[in-house]
Design a protein around this motif. Structure first.
Motif, PDB file in Angstrom:
ATOM      1  N   MET A  40      46.310  39.392  42.251  1.00  0.00           N
ATOM      2  CA  MET A  40      46.968  39.638  43.565  1.00  0.00           C
ATOM      3  C   MET A  40      47.128  41.042  43.793  1.00  0.00           C
ATOM      4  O   MET A  40      47.019  41.594  44.798  1.00  0.00           O
ATOM      5  N   VAL A  41      48.105  41.746  42.790  1.00  0.00           N
ATOM      6  CA  VAL A  41      48.454  43.124  43.127  1.00  0.00           C
ATOM      7  C   VAL A  41      47.285  44.150  43.070  1.00  0.00           C
ATOM      8  O   VAL A  41      47.301  44.944  43.846  1.00  0.00           O
ATOM      9  N   VAL A  42      46.267  43.949  42.290  1.00  0.00           N
ATOM     10  CA  VAL A  42      45.089  44.947  42.271  1.00  0.00           C
ATOM     11  C   VAL A  42      44.062  44.352  43.228  1.00  0.00           C
ATOM     12  O   VAL A  42      42.845  44.945  43.449  1.00  0.00           O
ATOM     13  N   GLY A  43      44.241  43.426  44.062  1.00  0.00           N
ATOM     14  CA  GLY A  43      43.091  42.714  44.873  1.00  0.00           C
ATOM     15  C   GLY A  43      42.919  43.625  46.119  1.00  0.00           C
ATOM     16  O   GLY A  43      42.720  44.475  46.289  1.00  0.00           O
ATOM     17  N   GLN A  44      43.260  42.644  47.487  1.00  0.00           N
ATOM     18  CA  GLN A  44      43.126  42.923  48.695  1.00  0.00           C
ATOM     19  C   GLN A  44      43.589  44.327  49.268  1.00  0.00           C
ATOM     20  O   GLN A  44      43.381  44.760  49.928  1.00  0.00           O
ATOM     21  N   HIS A  45      44.796  44.534  48.575  1.00  0.00           N
ATOM     22  CA  HIS A  45      45.723  45.640  48.971  1.00  0.00           C
ATOM     23  C   HIS A  45      45.696  46.872  47.951  1.00  0.00           C
ATOM     24  O   HIS A  45      46.579  47.805  48.070  1.00  0.00           O
ATOM     25  N   ALA A  46      44.935  46.981  47.139  1.00  0.00           N
ATOM     26  CA  ALA A  46      44.948  48.095  46.023  1.00  0.00           C
ATOM     27  C   ALA A  46      44.495  49.251  46.605  1.00  0.00           C
ATOM     28  O   ALA A  46      43.430  49.361  47.303  1.00  0.00           O
ATOM     29  N   PRO A  47      45.033  50.381  45.997  1.00  0.00           N
ATOM     30  CA  PRO A  47      44.418  51.580  46.589  1.00  0.00           C
ATOM     31  C   PRO A  47      43.291  52.048  45.766  1.00  0.00           C
ATOM     32  O   PRO A  47      42.900  51.462  44.923  1.00  0.00           O
ATOM     33  N   GLN A  48      42.526  52.997  46.309  1.00  0.00           N
ATOM     34  CA  GLN A  48      41.084  53.511  45.662  1.00  0.00           C
ATOM     35  C   GLN A  48      41.377  54.879  45.101  1.00  0.00           C
ATOM     36  O   GLN A  48      41.954  55.797  45.776  1.00  0.00           O
ATOM     37  N   PHE A  49      41.229  55.242  43.645  1.00  0.00           N
ATOM     38  CA  PHE A  49      41.150  56.234  43.074  1.00  0.00           C
ATOM     39  C   PHE A  49      39.720  56.846  42.766  1.00  0.00           C
ATOM     40  O   PHE A  49      38.890  56.199  42.022  1.00  0.00           O
ATOM     41  N   TRP A  50      39.616  58.150  43.100  1.00  0.00           N
ATOM     42  CA  TRP A  50      38.189  58.400  42.902  1.00  0.00           C
ATOM     43  C   TRP A  50      37.084  57.564  43.382  1.00  0.00           C
ATOM     44  O   TRP A  50      37.004  57.462  44.548  1.00  0.00           O
ATOM     45  N   HIS A  51      36.225  57.222  42.809  1.00  0.00           N
ATOM     46  CA  HIS A  51      35.002  56.223  42.894  1.00  0.00           C
ATOM     47  C   HIS A  51      35.410  54.895  42.454  1.00  0.00           C
ATOM     48  O   HIS A  51      34.603  54.122  42.518  1.00  0.00           O
ATOM     49  N   ILE A  52      36.694  54.741  41.937  1.00  0.00           N
ATOM     50  CA  ILE A  52      37.120  53.519  41.512  1.00  0.00           C
ATOM     51  C   ILE A  52      37.772  52.676  42.535  1.00  0.00           C
ATOM     52  O   ILE A  52      38.896  52.933  43.175  1.00  0.00           O
ATOM     53  N   ASP A  53      37.036  51.515  42.894  1.00  0.00           N
ATOM     54  CA  ASP A  53      37.710  50.404  43.593  1.00  0.00           C
ATOM     55  C   ASP A  53      38.558  49.374  43.029  1.00  0.00           C
ATOM     56  O   ASP A  53      37.924  48.476  42.799  1.00  0.00           O
ATOM     57  N   LEU A  54      39.667  49.504  43.030  1.00  0.00           N
ATOM     58  CA  LEU A  54      40.570  48.557  42.458  1.00  0.00           C
ATOM     59  C   LEU A  54      41.013  47.072  43.359  1.00  0.00           C
ATOM     60  O   LEU A  54      41.553  46.315  42.883  1.00  0.00           O
ATOM     61  N   THR A  55      40.146  47.035  44.468  1.00  0.00           N
ATOM     62  CA  THR A  55      39.869  45.956  45.099  1.00  0.00           C
ATOM     63  C   THR A  55      39.019  44.975  44.513  1.00  0.00           C
ATOM     64  O   THR A  55      38.601  43.962  44.688  1.00  0.00           O
ATOM     65  N   PHE A  56      38.063  45.717  43.677  1.00  0.00           N
ATOM     66  CA  PHE A  56      37.055  44.890  42.920  1.00  0.00           C
ATOM     67  C   PHE A  56      36.049  44.365  43.906  1.00  0.00           C
ATOM     68  O   PHE A  56      35.612  43.282  43.729  1.00  0.00           O
ATOM     69  N   THR A  57      35.774  45.176  45.122  1.00  0.00           N
ATOM     70  CA  THR A  57      34.869  44.513  46.137  1.00  0.00           C
ATOM     71  C   THR A  57      33.450  44.364  45.667  1.00  0.00           C
ATOM     72  O   THR A  57      32.837  43.256  45.800  1.00  0.00           O
ATOM     73  N   GLU A  58      32.852  45.536  44.716  1.00  0.00           N
ATOM     74  CA  GLU A  58      31.646  45.212  44.279  1.00  0.00           C
ATOM     75  C   GLU A  58      31.395  44.204  43.288  1.00  0.00           C
ATOM     76  O   GLU A  58      30.406  43.394  43.073  1.00  0.00           O
ATOM     77  N   SER A  59      32.470  44.206  42.441  1.00  0.00           N
ATOM     78  CA  SER A  59      32.245  43.286  41.157  1.00  0.00           C
ATOM     79  C   SER A  59      32.918  41.876  41.395  1.00  0.00           C
ATOM     80  O   SER A  59      32.772  41.120  40.570  1.00  0.00           O
ATOM     81  N   LYS A  60      33.430  41.710  42.535  1.00  0.00           N
ATOM     82  CA  LYS A  60      33.978  40.717  42.782  1.00  0.00           C
ATOM     83  C   LYS A  60      33.285  39.268  42.402  1.00  0.00           C
ATOM     84  O   LYS A  60      33.720  38.237  41.640  1.00  0.00           O
ATOM     85  N   PRO A  61      32.048  39.214  43.133  1.00  0.00           N
ATOM     86  CA  PRO A  61      31.081  37.932  42.759  1.00  0.00           C
ATOM     87  C   PRO A  61      30.861  37.945  41.294  1.00  0.00           C
ATOM     88  O   PRO A  61      30.822  36.538  40.937  1.00  0.00           O
ATOM     89  N   PHE A  62      30.601  38.876  40.676  1.00  0.00           N
ATOM     90  CA  PHE A  62      30.493  38.815  38.935  1.00  0.00           C
ATOM     91  C   PHE A  62      31.581  38.169  38.529  1.00  0.00           C
ATOM     92  O   PHE A  62      31.546  37.477  37.515  1.00  0.00           O
ATOM     93  N   ILE A  63      33.111  38.912  38.675  1.00  0.00           N
ATOM     94  CA  ILE A  63      34.378  38.518  38.205  1.00  0.00           C
ATOM     95  C   ILE A  63      34.486  36.843  38.634  1.00  0.00           C
ATOM     96  O   ILE A  63      34.950  36.122  37.647  1.00  0.00           O
ATOM     97  N   ASP A  64      34.233  36.420  39.768  1.00  0.00           N
ATOM     98  CA  ASP A  64      34.044  35.054  40.166  1.00  0.00           C
ATOM     99  C   ASP A  64      33.087  34.258  39.234  1.00  0.00           C
ATOM    100  O   ASP A  64      33.828  33.060  38.907  1.00  0.00           O
ATOM    101  N   PHE A  65      32.291  34.790  39.038  1.00  0.00           N
ATOM    102  CA  PHE A  65      31.216  33.642  38.071  1.00  0.00           C
ATOM    103  C   PHE A  65      31.825  33.756  36.692  1.00  0.00           C
ATOM    104  O   PHE A  65      31.755  32.657  36.123  1.00  0.00           O
ATOM    105  N   MET A  66      32.326  34.926  36.297  1.00  0.00           N
ATOM    106  CA  MET A  66      32.990  34.716  34.763  1.00  0.00           C
ATOM    107  C   MET A  66      34.075  33.753  34.925  1.00  0.00           C
ATOM    108  O   MET A  66      34.514  33.038  33.967  1.00  0.00           O
ATOM    109  N   GLY A  67      34.976  33.772  36.107  1.00  0.00           N
ATOM    110  CA  GLY A  67      35.672  32.415  36.203  1.00  0.00           C
ATOM    111  C   GLY A  67      35.284  31.349  36.311  1.00  0.00           C
ATOM    112  O   GLY A  67      35.874  30.314  35.779  1.00  0.00           O
ATOM    113  N   ARG A  68      34.184  31.165  36.985  1.00  0.00           N
ATOM    114  CA  ARG A  68      33.624  29.774  37.075  1.00  0.00           C
ATOM    115  C   ARG A  68      33.203  28.987  35.553  1.00  0.00           C
ATOM    116  O   ARG A  68      33.429  28.125  35.016  1.00  0.00           O
TER     117      ARG A  68
END
Length: 415
Positions: A40-68
């Protein structure tokens, strides 16, 4: 095209999960709430550092699949722990204590749902959420407190086995009610009966398949061994999904069948690391899907539900202890231990989300699970002390003192 930062984002996600896991172990807490909170903390409201997106927008589908995958491994391992043979032998411990436990918690869900004025579908999800104990947390707490050999632990595990079977049926019912678009009683009943038939088929015929599975696994290299186990797990889980039975239930049934294999120890040893890794990502991915700023409206209801759950479980523990001939103080050990909520509650919350039910369900489950996954282990740890505070220590039987004449008589007899 895959994002060039996909691997980096996944690596950061795994690192964050590992860090909070270490913190949880240091504090001797269940890791599950920590995994959800960091998501929750690093999800929808996390800041962005350099090229790193801590909202995990790009990787979220893959992380969701790992959760599945985490759900499948968690349920498969749960099945490995029980086995069809053990289910058949448990008898009274399962049926008596488990029935009371399920009834009281399901009725509690109906009560909270009625107070919240929820529609029927949302109320059914809520009933399932409040009825499903967390096997993962319960097992960890019993191990950490070194209570696995205690007499009441057998009762606890028997009640959990009954509850897990009930939840398996309820998840299938929810799938028919919410995910398949069934609107009539008969369409939902048909899906539920199909799920029941699927489960009973595995329970009855599963043991007959064990010799064939053992021959398939015999003298295989580690690579082939795990490929065979994984292929059967995913095929069974995937097939169950095609007939509108939740894939998690397929994984549970597969585990029940493999549990009677003579290679059970080897299977458990190979599956455990995957269960732990993908299971952690399951709770993390659930946290990523939650906007923590929307939780406030559910805090009061979730706190009330948690309080009612603990009271209901203490009542269940009392009757379970009474029917099994245990002392009344065992009711605190049983009730507090079973109050933990976790993986099954989240699975049903995800069903509600997939079916576009009211958002309050997701918020409720987050707060409810967080409260009980933190409070339940603490109450379990202090259950003996709490019993003594409320009811005092058990009085040891006082031996009657012998009179002088009785002592002289006993001396004379001995001489």
């Amino acid at each position: 095209m895959l994002s060039p930062t996909l691997v980096l984002e996944v690596g950061i996600a795994v690192f964050l999960v590992a860090v909070v896991g270490l913190l949880a172990n240091r504090l001797r807490f269940s890791v599950i709430p920590f995994f959800i909170i960091i998501g929750m903390v690093v999800g929808q409201h996390a800041p962005q550092f350099w090229h790193i997106d801590l909202t995990f927008t790009e990787s979220k589908p893959f992380i969701d699949f790992m959760g599945r995958l985490g759900v499948l491994f968690l349920l498969f391992y749960l099945g490995l722990e029980f086995s069809v043979g053990r289910l058949m032998k448990s008898g009274k411990a399962i049926v008596t204590g488990g029935s009371i436990y399920v009834f009281l918690n399901f009725v509690s869900g109906l009560l909270i749902g009625w107070l919240m004025d929820l529609p029927f579908k949302e109320m059914m999800v809520l009933c399932g959420v409040m009825t499903s104990s967390s096997t993962a947390i319960v097992a960890k707490v019993l191990t950490d407190l070194k209570r696995t050999a205690n007499a009441e632990t057998e009762i606890i595990m028997g009640m959990i086995m009954f509850d897990d079977l009930f939840i398996a049926m309820h998840i299938s019912f929810l799938s028919g009610l919410i995910l398949t678009g069934g609107t009539s009683f008969w369409s939902v009943a048909g899906t539920s009966l199909l799920a029941l038939g699927f489960i009973l088929t595995f329970l009855v015929l599963g043991r007959k398949l064990v010799p064939a599975i053992d021959r398939l696994l015999q003298d295989k290299s580690s690579e082939l061994f795990i490929l065979i186990v994984f292929s059967l797990l995913f095929i069974i889980a995937g097939f169950s999904e095609t007939i509108h039975v939740a894939e998690a239930i397929g994984a549970l049934m597969a585990g029940l069948v493999f549990a009677d294999s003579k290679y059970i120890k080897k299977i458990e040893g190979m599956i455990a690391p995957y269960r732990d890794f993908f299971g952690a990502m399951f709770f993390f991915s659930f946290g990523l899907s939650i906007d923590m700023y929307t939780l406030s409206g559910a805090v009061g209801w979730a706190a009330l539900a948690a309080f009612i759950t603990i009271l209901g479980n203490l009542a269940s523990g009392y009757f379970a202890a009474k029917f099994s001939g245990r002392k009344p103080k065992a009711s605190f050990d049983i009730g507090f231990t079973l109050s933990a909520r976790g993986e099954f509650s989240i699975i049903m919350a995800n069903i509600g989300k997939a079916g576009a039910l009211l958002p309050i369900i997701q918020s409720f489950v987050v707060v409810y699970v967080l409260i009980l996954s933190i409070i339940s282990p603490l109450l379990t740890k202090e259950s003996r002390n709490l019993w003594q505070v409320l009811f005092g220590k058990d009085q040891a039987p006082v031996k009657a003192k012998k009179t002088l004449e009785q002592l002289e008589e006993s001396v004379n007899r001995s001489t």
